[in-house]
Design a protein around this motif. Structure first.
Motif, PDB file in Angstrom:
ATOM      1  N   ASP B 153       0.851  -1.184   0.000  1.00 31.27           N
ATOM      2  CA  ASP B 153       0.000   0.000   0.000  1.00 31.27           C
ATOM      3  C   ASP B 153       0.889   1.236   0.000  1.00 31.27           C
ATOM      4  OD1 ASP B 153      -1.622   2.225   0.768  1.00 31.27           O
ATOM      5  OD2 ASP B 153      -3.134   0.806   1.453  1.00 31.27           O
ATOM      6  N   PRO B 154       0.825   2.053  -1.063  1.00 32.02           N
ATOM      7  CA  PRO B 154       1.759   3.165  -1.199  1.00 32.02           C
ATOM      8  C   PRO B 154       1.609   4.230  -0.114  1.00 32.02           C
ATOM      9  CG  PRO B 154       0.026   3.315  -2.859  1.00 32.02           C
ATOM     10  CD  PRO B 154      -0.136   1.979  -2.173  1.00 32.02           C
ATOM     11  N   ARG B 155       0.512   4.167   0.669  1.00 31.08           N
ATOM     12  CA  ARG B 155       0.295   5.213   1.659  1.00 31.08           C
ATOM     13  C   ARG B 155       0.975   4.920   2.994  1.00 31.08           C
ATOM     14  NH1 ARG B 155      -6.053   4.633   0.727  1.00 31.08           N
ATOM     15  NH2 ARG B 155      -5.316   2.487   0.648  1.00 31.08           N
ATOM     16  N   VAL B 156       1.339   3.649   3.192  1.00 29.73           N
ATOM     17  CA  VAL B 156       1.786   3.231   4.520  1.00 29.73           C
ATOM     18  C   VAL B 156       3.166   3.770   4.868  1.00 29.73           C
ATOM     19  CG1 VAL B 156       2.408   1.217   5.899  1.00 29.73           C
ATOM     20  CG2 VAL B 156       0.315   1.206   4.504  1.00 29.73           C
ATOM     21  N   ASP B 157       4.161   3.504   4.017  1.00 25.34           N
ATOM     22  CA  ASP B 157       5.514   3.960   4.327  1.00 25.34           C
ATOM     23  C   ASP B 157       5.577   5.473   4.436  1.00 25.34           C
ATOM     24  OD1 ASP B 157       6.426   1.417   4.470  1.00 25.34           O
ATOM     25  OD2 ASP B 157       7.364   1.396   2.493  1.00 25.34           O
ATOM     26  N   VAL B 158       4.812   6.148   3.583  1.00 23.58           N
ATOM     27  CA  VAL B 158       4.811   7.608   3.630  1.00 23.58           C
ATOM     28  C   VAL B 158       4.300   8.116   4.966  1.00 23.58           C
ATOM     29  CG1 VAL B 158       4.007   9.693   2.487  1.00 23.58           C
ATOM     30  CG2 VAL B 158       4.374   7.617   1.163  1.00 23.58           C
ATOM     31  N   LEU B 159       3.197   7.525   5.449  1.00 23.81           N
ATOM     32  CA  LEU B 159       2.669   7.969   6.745  1.00 23.81           C
ATOM     33  C   LEU B 159       3.694   7.739   7.848  1.00 23.81           C
ATOM     34  CD1 LEU B 159      -1.081   6.856   6.676  1.00 23.81           C
ATOM     35  CD2 LEU B 159      -0.232   9.191   6.916  1.00 23.81           C
ATOM     36  N   PHE B 160       4.315   6.573   7.827  1.00 24.39           N
ATOM     37  CA  PHE B 160       5.315   6.287   8.860  1.00 24.39           C
ATOM     38  C   PHE B 160       6.503   7.251   8.758  1.00 24.39           C
ATOM     39  CE2 PHE B 160       3.949   1.548   9.356  1.00 24.39           C
ATOM     40  CZ  PHE B 160       2.918   1.942  10.189  1.00 24.39           C
ATOM     41  N   THR B 192       1.266  -4.061   6.532  1.00 22.11           N
ATOM     42  CA  THR B 192       0.380  -3.078   7.158  1.00 22.11           C
ATOM     43  C   THR B 192      -0.402  -2.330   6.080  1.00 22.11           C
ATOM     44  OG1 THR B 192       1.943  -2.807   8.971  1.00 22.11           O
ATOM     45  CG2 THR B 192       0.338  -1.036   8.656  1.00 22.11           C
ATOM     46  N   ASN B 193      -1.700  -2.181   6.296  1.00 26.73           N
ATOM     47  CA  ASN B 193      -2.515  -1.429   5.335  1.00 26.73           C
ATOM     48  C   ASN B 193      -2.759  -0.008   5.849  1.00 26.73           C
ATOM     49  OD1 ASN B 193      -4.656  -1.571   7.200  1.00 26.73           O
ATOM     50  ND2 ASN B 193      -5.441  -3.451   6.281  1.00 26.73           N
ATOM     51  N   VAL B 194      -3.519   0.752   5.081  1.00 26.63           N
ATOM     52  CA  VAL B 194      -3.681   2.163   5.425  1.00 26.63           C
ATOM     53  C   VAL B 194      -4.396   2.340   6.751  1.00 26.63           C
ATOM     54  CG1 VAL B 194      -5.845   2.570   4.192  1.00 26.63           C
ATOM     55  CG2 VAL B 194      -4.200   4.430   4.440  1.00 26.63           C
ATOM     56  N   ASP B 195      -5.335   1.449   7.095  1.00 21.30           N
ATOM     57  CA  ASP B 195      -6.008   1.539   8.391  1.00 21.30           C
ATOM     58  C   ASP B 195      -4.992   1.409   9.525  1.00 21.30           C
ATOM     59  OD1 ASP B 195      -8.589   1.607   7.186  1.00 21.30           O
ATOM     60  OD2 ASP B 195      -8.533  -0.565   6.975  1.00 21.30           O
ATOM     61  N   GLY B 196      -4.077   0.446   9.369  1.00 19.83           N
ATOM     62  CA  GLY B 196      -3.070   0.236  10.408  1.00 19.83           C
ATOM     63  C   GLY B 196      -2.138   1.430  10.533  1.00 19.83           C
ATOM     64  N   ALA B 197      -1.686   1.957   9.397  1.00 19.44           N
ATOM     65  CA  ALA B 197      -0.766   3.091   9.424  1.00 19.44           C
ATOM     66  C   ALA B 197      -1.452   4.331   9.993  1.00 19.44           C
ATOM     67  CB  ALA B 197      -0.247   3.368   8.014  1.00 19.44           C
ATOM     68  N   LEU B 198      -2.672   4.544   9.559  1.00 18.75           N
ATOM     69  CA  LEU B 198      -3.459   5.686  10.028  1.00 18.75           C
ATOM     70  C   LEU B 198      -3.717   5.580  11.526  1.00 18.75           C
ATOM     71  CD1 LEU B 198      -6.185   6.903   7.687  1.00 18.75           C
ATOM     72  CD2 LEU B 198      -6.781   6.711  10.088  1.00 18.75           C
ATOM     73  N   GLY B 199      -4.101   4.391  11.980  1.00 22.61           N
ATOM     74  CA  GLY B 199      -4.329   4.190  13.409  1.00 22.61           C
ATOM     75  C   GLY B 199      -3.065   4.451  14.217  1.00 22.61           C
ATOM     76  N   ALA B 200      -1.924   3.979  13.691  1.00 21.62           N
ATOM     77  CA  ALA B 200      -0.664   4.121  14.427  1.00 21.62           C
ATOM     78  C   ALA B 200      -0.271   5.589  14.574  1.00 21.62           C
ATOM     79  CB  ALA B 200       0.440   3.343  13.715  1.00 21.62           C
ATOM     80  N   VAL B 201      -0.330   6.347  13.483  1.00 19.79           N
ATOM     81  CA  VAL B 201       0.114   7.743  13.593  1.00 19.79           C
ATOM     82  C   VAL B 201      -0.906   8.590  14.354  1.00 19.79           C
ATOM     83  CG1 VAL B 201       1.490   7.526  11.468  1.00 19.79           C
ATOM     84  CG2 VAL B 201      -0.774   8.584  11.360  1.00 19.79           C
TER      85      VAL B 201
END
Lengths: 255, 255, 255, 255
Positions: B153-160, B192-201
């Motif tokens: 998911d291209p959004r995950v690494d960026v969010l992290f 990790t998907n976007v929900d996981g990354a979003l929840g984490a940040v």
């Protein structure tokens, strides 16, 4: 069977693009208001357009727990108690011709004033005067003027001056101000309200009329989500309220 | 009868304040993402928080016409044809436990991993391993991992990486990454998907779990409004679609 | 891609069948309540079941303009002004755990009382007493008892006596009445409310718990549609109301 | 502050009355269709009116999982997974000008044919011919004719013959049939669809045009609730479906 054709988003195994732009780049180098503009217009905004769109979205964000959309969201939250999205959706449903949607009507009216000025070789003020005369004869209200709560709506002058500072204010702002002048001299003083200001600046930014409602929704959902969170946090279920009392921060200044 | 008590907005004849701040100042000096943060948290964000929240909102904005919320909005638009807000609301209703709401479940799970590490004096990885073992025994899926469409998911690494750059990444990001490691070694690789990354940040930014769903809604409404506008502009009424074909801009680079 | 599998309706070029029955036959020989039963249960109701289901639907139909679902429908109608279905949907969204949905919770509780009586070889009253004791210890309210407005809810005895007359009243009605007795002796007198009565008779008719909410919705939509029609006919747009005043027919008798 | 005025329901401590009638009497002596009629019209229906309204509600109840309102309800159920009422509301939102709402447009058109016949001293057929000629010149479709799925809609003749049997069929049914004749001879054969039949019989029963949509909603909610229950019972969450396969009862006869 025929597919939906869409030019908005392409999602593939390792990429996600909005209007062709990599989502990662939009997240890192631009922001939410720029993405809203991109989704609706197909191109990224200039710095001036982005500032002005931010102003429009903030102006729409919330108007207190007693505003129809906020009250409806709280009422749904109070009864439903299972789904946050149901409460937000209940608030959004309240938006239409009589609440939050007048910006769209203003944009159509502004377009008609400008077309009339051009076609009949009139000034914008003359065209606005004629439209107000006709509305009075037909018993129609002119949208975008007057407000239930505000004698002076603090959002209006700011939107107009932001549009001027960005070099965006044009015939749309001129037409709306001409309509206010025409109504003041022909009927009674009715200051431009947020719908009128929002419609005028969106017109000058090149948005179509329906954006007057759709962008109001984007802005208002900021407030609706916060109203729903506060309703869950502070109120008991199944509590119908009949008035609003503010007990938050006193006035404070931005640094 | 008792009023609603609210600390969000005060509206008076000549002023409108959000959490005590004059709306005109928010429009001119700050922007929409800062106002979203202010409404939900009661204070203005730092520059790093504002950048990261913009990333979260852009990441949530749209996932194509076939995403459940977008497809539902288009279906409502196709039949209703009277109310733009009804179509947007139909899309929002689709958001819940199984779509767009997993961020909230991830935040609760992350909190439980961190509490367990602290209470039992474990490393975060050890606590994550135990939680995954228990989930497997109970036959429960671990939320925030795996995606229908994306292998990566291209959004995950960026969010992290945005969270790290802003100095915000903390135990939340660590816990989510530990859960991914634990599932990879115990079950199978599930990124990790976007929900996981979003929840984490959002966890590391100090938001409560329900914000995992509410802020996803704020972001997604950008896309829903554009999907509805495109449905009205390009499709005939009462047209049920069964697939999606992208015909917009080819990939292009941000300048 | 995999289709939806459905056993409810088959629509072909010259026929339309519900659960296998020709719609024309259902229209002419049976009626709406029988069709509701057929859709939800897969078979047509007996005459007694049909009468009792009619009672349930009428009992749910409306509770005045100030009931949360009715007030929300009117609020949406007042602001939206474009879509009748948006206003009805706004009312339906208000139905959930805290309004109109307690029937489902009652059905689950009734099932648990009956299972406990059977498993532990207790009378239904003994099982109800234990459940109430546990609820008190845990600080949980027992659903289905007490009402904001009614000291005696006029719908309750009628539902119970209709169920008895139809030979349908069984363990469900017995369990609900045992719970009322248990609460009266252990806490304070709290008469069974419409949610409790509705849950009890639907349980004895063999409906699953979710029907406690879904059939309430079917009934309530009769009132919501009428409330929305009255709001459009009698009220100005964008009018937030804070109380209800009845000005219709005085009490009258059925012939 | 001014209250809502309502003539629908009065709720007091020990009584609940709809349009003045005790709810207990309505539950025991009449039924749901009669209560729908009472709420919308202010009086109880005759036996013939009650039978015909039952026919209208059954005709509207469901049209298969792929009908826009049913598909939207299932899509919301598939993503939301928290609130049954959110899914039903999603289905209702889909009802509007292009789906389920054409009955209202037909009633307005029928009224215009009848007024023209009376004012210009024409037969109803002559007035219908002229209206069809004008619609063709203006490029407007005539509502109430033709169907996506049905070459012959099995609900149409039944509604007309039920209206005749009850002595209710009048100018409304005549006007709709005259419009079908006019279109057949001037354009091409397009049989009356259920919207047209429903609009015609509701017109002859004396309902106002908006009832064409509101009563369709009352009927359709029977199907929507069953579709949502089936979606929860048979489908996994977050499953977007693109076709429908019926696997229920084979055709069977009413006894």
């Amino acid at each position: 069977m025929e597919p939906w054709h869409t030019s908005l988003v392409s999602a593939e195994a390792t990429s996600l693009r909005i209007r062709g732009y990599d989502i990662a780049a939009l997240m890192q180098k631009r922001g939410f208001a720029a993405t809203v503009f991109l989704l609706h217009r197909g191109r990224l905004p200039t710095a001036g357009e982005e500032r002005l769109l931010n102003g429009v979205l903030v102006a729409s964000a919330d108007h207190g727990a007693g505003a129809p959309s906020c009250a409806a969201a709280r009422l749904v939250a109070s009864g439903n108690r299972q789904s946050l999205s149901a409460a937000v959706a209940g608030g959004i449903l309240t938006i239409g011709d009589a609440h939050g949607g007048a910006g769209a009507a203003c944009m159509t009216m502004i377009a008609s004033v400008i077309a009339r000025a051009r076609d009949l070789d009139l000034t914008i003020q003359e065209a606005a005067d004629r439209l107000v005369d006709e509305s009075r004869s037909a018993g129609r209200r002119v949208p975008g003027l007057g407000h239930r709560v505000h004698t002076v709506d603090p959002r209006v002058d700011v939107l107009f001056s932001m549009a001027r500072d960005a070099g965006i204010a044009g015939d749309g702002v001129a037409a709306m101000q001409a309509l206010e002048v025409a109504v003041r001299s022909r009927v009674k003083p009715m200051p431009t309200n947020v719908d009128g200001a929002l419609g005028a600046v969106l017109f000058d930014m090149g948005f179509p009329p329906e954006a007057g409602m759709l962008l109001f929704i984007v802005g208002r959902v900021a407030g609706l989500t916060a109203e729903v969170a506060e309703e869950y946090a502070r109120e008991k279920p199944m509590r119908i309220k009949f008035a609003v009392q503010y007990d938050g921060e006193p006035p404070r200044e931005l640094e």
